[in-house]
Design a protein around this motif. Structure first.
Motif, PDB file in Angstrom:
ATOM      1  N   SER A  95      -8.950  -1.867  -5.768  1.00 30.33           N
ATOM      2  CA  SER A  95      -9.169  -0.394  -5.734  1.00 30.33           C
ATOM      3  C   SER A  95      -9.104   0.598  -4.559  1.00 30.33           C
ATOM      4  CB  SER A  95     -10.266  -0.048  -6.698  1.00 30.33           C
ATOM      5  OG  SER A  95     -11.675  -0.457  -5.941  1.00 30.33           O
ATOM      6  N   PHE A  96      -9.548   0.086  -3.514  1.00 36.71           N
ATOM      7  CA  PHE A  96      -9.760   0.649  -2.109  1.00 36.71           C
ATOM      8  C   PHE A  96      -8.220   1.283  -1.751  1.00 36.71           C
ATOM      9  CE2 PHE A  96      -9.494   0.950   2.418  1.00 36.71           C
ATOM     10  CZ  PHE A  96     -10.454   1.712   2.586  1.00 36.71           C
ATOM     11  N   GLU A  97      -7.695   0.263  -1.765  1.00 35.68           N
ATOM     12  CA  GLU A  97      -5.889   0.425  -1.504  1.00 35.68           C
ATOM     13  C   GLU A  97      -5.351   1.495  -2.534  1.00 35.68           C
ATOM     14  OE1 GLU A  97      -4.667  -0.619   0.957  1.00 35.68           O
ATOM     15  OE2 GLU A  97      -5.773  -2.213   1.623  1.00 35.68           O
ATOM     16  N   ILE A  98      -5.673   1.631  -3.627  1.00 36.26           N
ATOM     17  CA  ILE A  98      -5.079   2.465  -4.734  1.00 36.26           C
ATOM     18  C   ILE A  98      -5.760   3.741  -4.446  1.00 36.26           C
ATOM     19  CG2 ILE A  98      -5.210   3.138  -7.143  1.00 36.26           C
ATOM     20  CD1 ILE A  98      -5.525   0.317  -7.954  1.00 36.26           C
TER      21      ILE A  98
ATOM     22  N   ASN B   9      -6.149   4.931  -1.357  1.00 29.25           N
ATOM     23  CA  ASN B   9      -5.292   5.482  -0.198  1.00 29.25           C
ATOM     24  C   ASN B   9      -4.167   5.907  -0.582  1.00 29.25           C
ATOM     25  OD1 ASN B   9      -5.823   3.833   3.065  1.00 29.25           O
ATOM     26  ND2 ASN B   9      -7.485   4.084   1.342  1.00 29.25           N
ATOM     27  N   LEU B  10      -3.451   5.087  -1.567  1.00 31.62           N
ATOM     28  CA  LEU B  10      -2.259   5.486  -2.027  1.00 31.62           C
ATOM     29  C   LEU B  10      -2.263   6.826  -2.748  1.00 31.62           C
ATOM     30  CD1 LEU B  10      -0.647   1.993  -3.216  1.00 31.62           C
ATOM     31  CD2 LEU B  10      -0.153   3.594  -1.111  1.00 31.62           C
TER      32      LEU B  10
ATOM     33  N   PHE C 282      -0.111  13.399   0.181  1.00 30.43           N
ATOM     34  CA  PHE C 282      -0.692  14.896   0.505  1.00 30.43           C
ATOM     35  C   PHE C 282      -1.131  14.712   2.172  1.00 30.43           C
ATOM     36  CE2 PHE C 282      -4.393  17.415   0.901  1.00 30.43           C
ATOM     37  CZ  PHE C 282      -4.156  18.604   0.331  1.00 30.43           C
ATOM     38  N   VAL C 283      -1.792  13.865   2.573  1.00 27.34           N
ATOM     39  CA  VAL C 283      -2.246  13.821   3.779  1.00 27.34           C
ATOM     40  C   VAL C 283      -1.405  13.894   4.831  1.00 27.34           C
ATOM     41  CG1 VAL C 283      -3.497  12.539   5.624  1.00 27.34           C
ATOM     42  CG2 VAL C 283      -4.648  12.633   3.151  1.00 27.34           C
TER      43      VAL C 283
ATOM     44  N   THR D 245       3.974   0.102   6.026  1.00 28.08           N
ATOM     45  CA  THR D 245       2.561   0.485   5.642  1.00 28.08           C
ATOM     46  C   THR D 245       2.408   0.576   4.094  1.00 28.08           C
ATOM     47  OG1 THR D 245       1.696   1.379   7.576  1.00 28.08           O
ATOM     48  CG2 THR D 245       0.098   1.452   5.815  1.00 28.08           C
ATOM     49  N   LEU D 246       3.273   1.478   3.335  1.00 29.04           N
ATOM     50  CA  LEU D 246       3.062   1.586   1.842  1.00 29.04           C
ATOM     51  C   LEU D 246       3.488   0.300   1.193  1.00 29.04           C
ATOM     52  CD1 LEU D 246       2.905   3.561  -0.347  1.00 29.04           C
ATOM     53  CD2 LEU D 246       5.450   4.027  -0.164  1.00 29.04           C
ATOM     54  N   ALA D 247       4.634  -0.390   1.686  1.00 31.85           N
ATOM     55  CA  ALA D 247       4.932  -1.517   0.983  1.00 31.85           C
ATOM     56  C   ALA D 247       3.920  -2.857   1.156  1.00 31.85           C
ATOM     57  CB  ALA D 247       6.166  -2.156   1.654  1.00 31.85           C
ATOM     58  N   SER D 248       3.114  -2.778   2.294  1.00 34.45           N
ATOM     59  CA  SER D 248       2.106  -4.030   2.490  1.00 34.45           C
ATOM     60  C   SER D 248       1.284  -3.669   1.622  1.00 34.45           C
ATOM     61  CB  SER D 248       1.728  -3.951   4.045  1.00 34.45           C
ATOM     62  OG  SER D 248       1.258  -2.694   4.169  1.00 34.45           O
ATOM     63  N   ARG D 249       0.632  -2.477   1.254  1.00 38.50           N
ATOM     64  CA  ARG D 249      -0.494  -1.903   0.533  1.00 38.50           C
ATOM     65  C   ARG D 249      -0.053  -2.132  -0.847  1.00 38.50           C
ATOM     66  NH1 ARG D 249      -2.935   3.511   3.434  1.00 38.50           N
ATOM     67  NH2 ARG D 249      -4.182   2.248   4.770  1.00 38.50           N
ATOM     68  N   VAL D 250       1.197  -1.819  -1.457  1.00 40.09           N
ATOM     69  CA  VAL D 250       1.523  -1.926  -2.856  1.00 40.09           C
ATOM     70  C   VAL D 250       1.646  -3.362  -3.585  1.00 40.09           C
ATOM     71  CG1 VAL D 250       3.240  -1.219  -4.434  1.00 40.09           C
ATOM     72  CG2 VAL D 250       2.427   0.482  -2.898  1.00 40.09           C
ATOM     73  N   PHE D 251       2.358  -4.033  -2.311  1.00 44.45           N
ATOM     74  CA  PHE D 251       2.812  -5.332  -3.009  1.00 44.45           C
ATOM     75  C   PHE D 251       2.004  -6.501  -2.450  1.00 44.45           C
ATOM     76  CE2 PHE D 251       6.849  -2.738  -2.772  1.00 44.45           C
ATOM     77  CZ  PHE D 251       7.078  -2.825  -4.010  1.00 44.45           C
ATOM     78  N   ALA D 252       1.122  -6.003  -1.536  1.00 49.40           N
ATOM     79  CA  ALA D 252       0.135  -7.263  -1.110  1.00 49.40           C
ATOM     80  C   ALA D 252      -1.217  -7.001  -1.168  1.00 49.40           C
ATOM     81  CB  ALA D 252       0.547  -7.406   0.388  1.00 49.40           C
TER      82      ALA D 252
END
Length: 682
Positions: free
Chosen positions: A91-94, A96-97, A102-103, A587-594
């Motif tokens: 959920s921490f990665e969620i 972030n996403l 926005f950031v 970075t986005l792909a590594s968070r979403v898929f891993a």
């Protein structure tokens, strides 16, 4: 200049010097003093920002490491399965996403120090929300054979021959529980972790961009290196704090009952909430200095008299930079689709993303459940497991990263050389990794779960095997987990299931006697007894742990050595104008898929190896009390091995592509320029 003239007049009147030369000298002296003061302020602000940024990096990595170290404690406190703990961790990665777009878009336009301060405050609030259930829930009550009100043992956990008191009591308790709502307090932890992820998002990109804006090109790497040092110290402090808090009982300062379980007991819950509050306080303190920093600082070595004395020029410069930022943003927006198309048509970049997803999935899954693995495999407490990870793994990983980066810079390694170095180093570490299958311990003998009541080895996932002829008249509950160790070295799930009919002693020193199942195993035919807690692991288990830790040091060092060369392959595969966007997509792909799914399916596989589940107060399965560590080991070590093994397929493809590109570029160079022989003849 009116106020300045008055100030000059006051100074001249004080010195009594009214000559023209004196006025001119005083004028330039005041200007020099003002320039020196402003330069000192700017230098002070830049140093303050660097220190504040380092503290913010330390705070965010410290809280992240602490949360990872406390996952087992959270699992036991809320009586939830490992798969649900995996969701909480992801959920921490969620978080972030949710705000990264926005950031990325508005971060550079707004007041960056204040946005960073807001992020630190949000992280602090997330930590507060995570710890809140401890103050809302009732005191932690674990299953025990001892009565919380008396020194004698509770008859409800003893063998009551030809009586039905035990089952009647359980049925009455279940009927009362049906009127209560189930505990969903873990939702606070989930939401708090999402908020913590939201607060962490702006810190790294805005700090880096701010440093790049005010620092010289030659100073920027040094400043960023200082920040990286903080990201090394932070996790170390987080794990050390986790190790300390795991030693303290969860109801620290609030319990008036003697705790009868040890640190290695599956029911032990440490003071997980205490460290969360400490991390929240550190995050809050880290945000305070940013509230007093300016929106931007002049570039180092480029401050002029006009910039220091004229606010109008400063505002004009800010407006100009904002206009340029807007123009740049329009260009990025306009080029979004072409950039995306270009990245998708870049084979090296796309293959590298596949490698990252698989390697990162293996890494996240292992590090998330590594404390649990050390606990279950080697019989260590959570505190010991966390401490060993901090001391043995973190420092060596930092050394590996440093050496990898130093060698890249020292020898000016090309892209194809970096790819080869990263591939072969990673492959060597991968082959050494399989030695972990030999540094293992076997299942502890637990009657009805890993061995039969006669002592014959057999693994069973069925609760019915907990019942045997030796306890058939005891009317025992198979839902209770309150292990006792018999004189025969076999653990029994409860005193009742061990057939114990009497007890002697008080509290943690209670000894259960007349245990028919201990006698039935062929150990003795006389008065046999059992004591509280599981039996100790086999004698060579500590030695196996030492071998495993040495192996982890070697693997961590080798793997981290190849990390920097591998990352340089990613950077150099992108065009200069695509680097920022490409790194963001990576970075986005590594968070979403891993980062998000990996802890969930690792947790689900670990849950599938559970031999004995804890029981919720109103029925249903809670946290796992004991695992089949042989199957656990195959899943924990095997799944990362499969993921990493598959990742070497795109690695080989990248090497082939780079070699082909190198040959084609060499061929073009030869066609365009004369050969060496022709050059000599000319």
């Amino acid at each position: 200049m009116g106020k300045f003239s008055k100030l000059q007049d006051y100074v001249l009147a004080f010195t009594g010097n009214t000559t023209l030369l004196g006025k001119v000298a005083m004028k330039y002296a005041l200007i020099a003093i003002l320039l020196l003061i402003c330069a000192c302020i700017l230098l002070f602000l830049s140093q303050v920002f660097l220190l504040a940024s380092s503290f913010a990096y330390l705070a965010k990595t410290m809280s992240g490491a602490y949360m990872n170290s406390m996952l087992t404690q959270i699992e036991r406190r809320f009586n939830i399965p490992a798969s649900l703990v995996g969701i909480i961790n992801g959920s921490f990665e969620i978080g972030n996403l949710l705000v990264i777009a926005f950031v990325s878009y508005f971060g550079a336009k707004l007041h960056r120090p204040r946005i960073i301060a807001l992020g630190c405050t949000v992280m602090s609030f997330g930590c507060l929300l995570i710890s809140l259930p401890h103050f809302l829930m009732e005191r932690y009550q674990y299953e025990t054979a001892l009565s919380p009100l008396e020194n004698s043992s509770s008859s409800m956990s003893m063998c009551l021959i030809n009586q039905s008191q035990s089952s009647t009591h359980m049925e009455k308790q279940s009927a009362e529980c049906e009127q209560k709502f189930g505990s969903l307090m873990w939702v606070f932890v989930l939401v708090g972790n999402i908020i913590r992820g939201i607060g962490e998002t702006p810190i790294m990109p805005l700090v880096i961009s701010y440093v790049e804006d005010f620092s010289k090109a030659e100073n920027s790497p040094f400043y960023i290196g200082c920040l990286q040092i903080a990201t090394v110290i932070g996790p170390f402090l987080g794990f050390m704090l986790g190790s300390y808090c795991a030693q303290l009982y969860v109801d620290l300062g609030f319990t008036d009952i003697e705790v009868t379980i040890t640190l290695t007991d599956a029911r032990w819950v440490g003071a997980w909430w205490l460290g969360v509050l400490i991390c929240g306080s550190v995050n809050l303190l880290a945000g305070i200095p940013f509230c007093f920093l300016p929106k931007s600082l002049p570039k180092e070595g480029q401050a002029s008299e006009t910039e220091l004395l004229s606010m109008r020029n400063v505002s004009l410069l800010q407006e100009r930079s904002e206009t340029q930022a807007k123009r740049k943003m329009r260009e990025i927006t306009k080029d979004f689709i072409p950039f995306l198309r270009s990245l998708f048509h870049n084979p090296v970049y796309m293959l590298f993303i596949c490698i990252t997803v698989m390697q990162f999935s293996a890494y996240i899954g292992m590090i998330t459940f590594m404390p649990k693995y050390l606990e279950q495999q080697y019989g260590k407490s959570a505190s010991e497991a966390i401490f060993l990870i901090a001391v043995y793994n973190l420092p060596i990983i930092c050394i590996g990263y440093f050496l990898g980066g130093f060698l890249m810079k020292k020898f000016n390694i090309s892209t194809i050389q970096a790819a080869n170095i990263a591939f072969w180093i990673s492959l060597i570490e991968y082959l050494i990794y399989f030695a972990a299958y030999f540094t293992v311990c076997e299942n502890s003998p637990v009657a009805g779960l890993t061995v039969s009541y006669e002592g014959i080895e057999q693994v069973s996932y069925m609760e019915t095997t907990l019942l045997a002829d030796c306890n058939s008249d005891c009317d025992c509950s198979v839902k209770v987990w309150d292990p006792v160790c018999g004189e025969n070295g076999i653990t029994y799930v409860s005193p009742c299931l061990a057939g114990c009919t009497a007890s002697d002693g008080t509290r943690k020193y209670t000894v259960f006697e007349n245990c028919t199942c201990v006698a039935a195993s062929g150990f003795s035919s006389g008065n046999v007894s059992a004591v509280l807690g599981q039996c100790d692991k086999e004698a060579n288990c500590d030695m196996m742990l030492q071998y495993y830790l040495i192996l982890s040091i070697v693997c961590s060092l080798i793997y981290s050595l190849g990390a920097m060369p591998g990352y340089m392959v990613l950077i150099r595969s992108l065009k200069p104008e695509e680097k920022s966007f490409g790194v963001g997509i990576h970075t986005l792909a590594s968070r979403v898929f891993a980062g998000i799914p990996s802890p969930i399916y690792f947790g689900a596989l670990i849950d599938s190896t559970c031999l004995k589940w804890g029981t919720l107060s109103c029925g249903g399965e809670g946290a796992c009390r004991m695992y089949d560590i042989v199957t656990y080991r195959w899943f924990y070590l095997g799944l990362p091995a499969i993921l990493r093994g598959v990742s070497y397929i795109p690695c080989v493809l990248i090497l082939l592509i780079l070699k082909k590109q190198l040959k084609s570029s060499d061929g073009k160079t030869l066609k365009r320029s004369p050969t060496a022989m022709e050059a000599r003849e000319e």
